[in-house]
Design an enzyme around this catalytic site. Structure first.
Site, mmCIF file in Angstrom:
data_model
loop_
_atom_site.group_PDB
_atom_site.id
_atom_site.type_symbol
_atom_site.label_atom_id
_atom_site.label_comp_id
_atom_site.label_asym_id
_atom_site.label_seq_id
_atom_site.Cartn_x
_atom_site.Cartn_y
_atom_site.Cartn_z
ATOM 1 N N GLN A 192 2.030 -2.004 5.764
ATOM 2 C CA GLN A 192 2.226 -0.589 6.067
ATOM 3 C C GLN A 192 2.523 -0.317 7.546
ATOM 4 O O GLN A 192 3.421 0.451 7.889
ATOM 5 C CB GLN A 192 1.004 0.203 5.615
ATOM 6 C CG GLN A 192 1.237 1.688 5.511
ATOM 7 C CD GLN A 192 0.076 2.387 4.826
ATOM 8 O OE1 GLN A 192 -1.007 2.490 5.388
ATOM 9 N NE2 GLN A 192 0.307 2.837 3.596
ATOM 10 N N GLU B 183 -4.462 -6.510 2.871
ATOM 11 C CA GLU B 183 -3.242 -7.241 3.211
ATOM 12 C C GLU B 183 -3.317 -8.716 2.833
ATOM 13 O O GLU B 183 -2.327 -9.295 2.376
ATOM 14 C CB GLU B 183 -2.934 -7.088 4.706
ATOM 15 C CG GLU B 183 -2.428 -5.721 5.115
ATOM 16 C CD GLU B 183 -3.522 -4.665 5.184
ATOM 17 O OE1 GLU B 183 -3.191 -3.456 5.217
ATOM 18 O OE2 GLU B 183 -4.715 -5.053 5.219
ATOM 19 N N LEU C 221 -5.906 -1.666 -0.593
ATOM 20 C CA LEU C 221 -5.778 -1.773 0.861
ATOM 21 C C LEU C 221 -6.345 -3.125 1.295
ATOM 22 O O LEU C 221 -7.453 -3.216 1.827
ATOM 23 C CB LEU C 221 -6.523 -0.627 1.559
ATOM 24 C CG LEU C 221 -6.131 0.792 1.133
ATOM 25 C CD1 LEU C 221 -6.879 1.814 1.963
ATOM 26 C CD2 LEU C 221 -4.637 1.002 1.248
ATOM 27 N N GLU D 271 0.830 -1.200 0.000
ATOM 28 C CA GLU D 271 0.000 0.000 0.000
ATOM 29 C C GLU D 271 0.869 1.256 0.000
ATOM 30 O O GLU D 271 1.679 1.467 0.910
ATOM 31 C CB GLU D 271 -0.912 -0.026 1.234
ATOM 32 C CG GLU D 271 -1.843 -1.233 1.250
ATOM 33 C CD GLU D 271 -2.432 -1.508 2.626
ATOM 34 O OE1 GLU D 271 -2.212 -0.693 3.537
ATOM 35 O OE2 GLU D 271 -3.085 -2.555 2.792
ATOM 36 N N HIS E 244 -0.996 0.701 15.305
ATOM 37 C CA HIS E 244 0.182 1.164 14.578
ATOM 38 C C HIS E 244 1.481 0.948 15.355
ATOM 39 O O HIS E 244 2.534 1.415 14.927
ATOM 40 C CB HIS E 244 0.047 2.653 14.243
ATOM 41 C CG HIS E 244 -0.966 2.961 13.195
ATOM 42 N ND1 HIS E 244 -2.322 2.769 13.393
ATOM 43 C CD2 HIS E 244 -0.849 3.453 11.927
ATOM 44 C CE1 HIS E 244 -2.984 3.142 12.309
ATOM 45 N NE2 HIS E 244 -2.107 3.561 11.401
ATOM 46 N N GLY F 35 0.286 -3.575 12.980
ATOM 47 C CA GLY F 35 -1.047 -4.031 13.353
ATOM 48 C C GLY F 35 -1.920 -4.389 12.169
ATOM 49 O O GLY F 35 -2.995 -4.981 12.338
ATOM 50 N N PHE F 36 -1.466 -4.056 10.950
ATOM 51 C CA PHE F 36 -2.242 -4.373 9.758
ATOM 52 C C PHE F 36 -1.924 -5.764 9.214
ATOM 53 O O PHE F 36 -2.524 -6.197 8.224
ATOM 54 C CB PHE F 36 -1.972 -3.349 8.648
ATOM 55 C CG PHE F 36 -2.342 -1.933 9.000
ATOM 56 C CD1 PHE F 36 -3.005 -1.628 10.177
ATOM 57 C CD2 PHE F 36 -2.007 -0.895 8.155
ATOM 58 C CE1 PHE F 36 -3.332 -0.321 10.502
ATOM 59 C CE2 PHE F 36 -2.338 0.413 8.467
ATOM 60 C CZ PHE F 36 -2.999 0.707 9.635
#
Length: 327
Positions: free
Chosen positions: A82, A60, A58, A29, A129, A85-86
């Site tokens: 990115q 993952e 967007l 991303e 994040h 936490g993603f």
């Protein structure tokens, strides 16, 4: 020697890998036109084009799933998640497919996929994040897990990860992205430390501090402070979490007799627990004190104004050192 930030060293490492092998792709991303939110991929799309530096949706799970398909067709995808936490929407693809498929095919299928994950806190970010998810992946057989801590390692380790035939989870300490150091970009690859080996970054005689990623610098600062009290602390940068360079680690701990493992992730069920167990098995008769762990509390990562209370700092590391010497 060239003075680079960690972010720039990673950028230069990926650039070199893309120059050396046209099958290397970068995807994620905002990695293209924006150059990544931390600018780690800055300029790569301009120089290599949109077919090799791909701005993805967007999604993952879709990024990793697509990378698996590309790897099966002979490409070497480098995926950026990115923020740490993603990565969890992609966990199914990573754990169920990426880690399992080489063994499922009895080694006939290779998946040379690198999953880059900016990890840890210290940047004042919002929820999701500032995670430290390494223990989820070290528990998953079939993945190599590495963590760079400085620009020199960033430059070499990302290239070694890209060349590796196994899937690699590559953790980057985001609060160290802007720290600078000298990098020898002309050293031949044969002179690089293998990326699955630990390194003693400060020799010592009285106790060993084990760390990786963002906590290596914190432990070096603690060792410098402890020296003023007459204590000689050895600092080991683990660099690779799976496989773990247990021989180097055990040699250090057997020699010093005391050890603390330091990481940002919560102590409970954190990666430090595995190290403590392994060292108890290997070094039981050499230990002068139990192996101690320093990390975050067992709570979700707090709002940014409280993260200084959550993250291990110099004082908490030195407190553990005091406890080691109290036995």
């Amino acid at each position: 020697m060239t003075t680079l930030t960690l972010a720039k060293a990673l950028n230069e490492g990926m650039r070199k890998a893309m120059e050396d092998d046209p099958k290397v792709l970068v995807m994620g991303e905002d990695v293209g036109k924006l150059g990544g939110v931390f600018r780690v991929t800055d300029g790569l799309q301009k120089d290599f084009g949109e077919q090799r530096v791909i701005d993805t949706p967007l999604a993952e799970s879709g990024i990793i799933g697509t990378a698996i398909g590309l790897a099966l067709r002979g490409y070497r995808p480098v995926c950026e998640i990115q923020f740490d936490g993603f990565v969890f929407p992609a966990a199914d693809q990573i754990i169920t497919q990426l880690a399992k498929m080489p063994l499922r095919s009895l080694g006939k299928l290779k998946l040379p996929v690198v999953v880059r994950i900016p990890c840890g806190g210290g940047i004042g970010a919002v929820e999701h994040h500032s995670e430290s998810p390494e223990a989820y992946f070290t528990h998953t057989a079939g993945l190599r897990i590495v963590a760079c801590s400085n620009p020199a390692d960033g430059y070499t380790m990302i290239q070694q990860a890209i060349r590796c035939e196994d899937p690699v989870i590559f953790f980057e300490p985001k609060r160290r992205y802007w720290e600078k150091a000298d990098v020898d970009t002309s050293a031949p690859a044969d002179d690089w430390t293998p990326f699955d080996r630990a390194r003693v970054v400060r020799p010592g005689a009285d106790a060993t501090l084990l760390a990786y990623g963002p906590m290596v610098r914190t432990c070096l600062e603690a060792a410098a402070a402890a020296e003023e009290d007459g204590r000689s602390l050895e600092v080991v940068d683990l660099r690779s979490l799976n496989p773990l360079d247990i021989d180097l680690v055990a040699e250090s701990v057997a020699r010093t007799g005391r050890c603390a493992v330091v990481h940002e992730a919560p102590v409970f069920s954190g990666f430090g627990a595995e190290i403590a167990a392994r060292l108890t098995e290997r070094c039981f008769y050499n230990l002068e004190a139990p192996v101690l762990r320093v990390g975050g509390p067992s709570t979700p990562y707090p709002p940014s104004r409280l993260e200084d209370h959550y993250l291990p700092d110099l004082d908490r590391v030195l407190d553990a050192v005091d406890r080691l010497f109290a036995f």
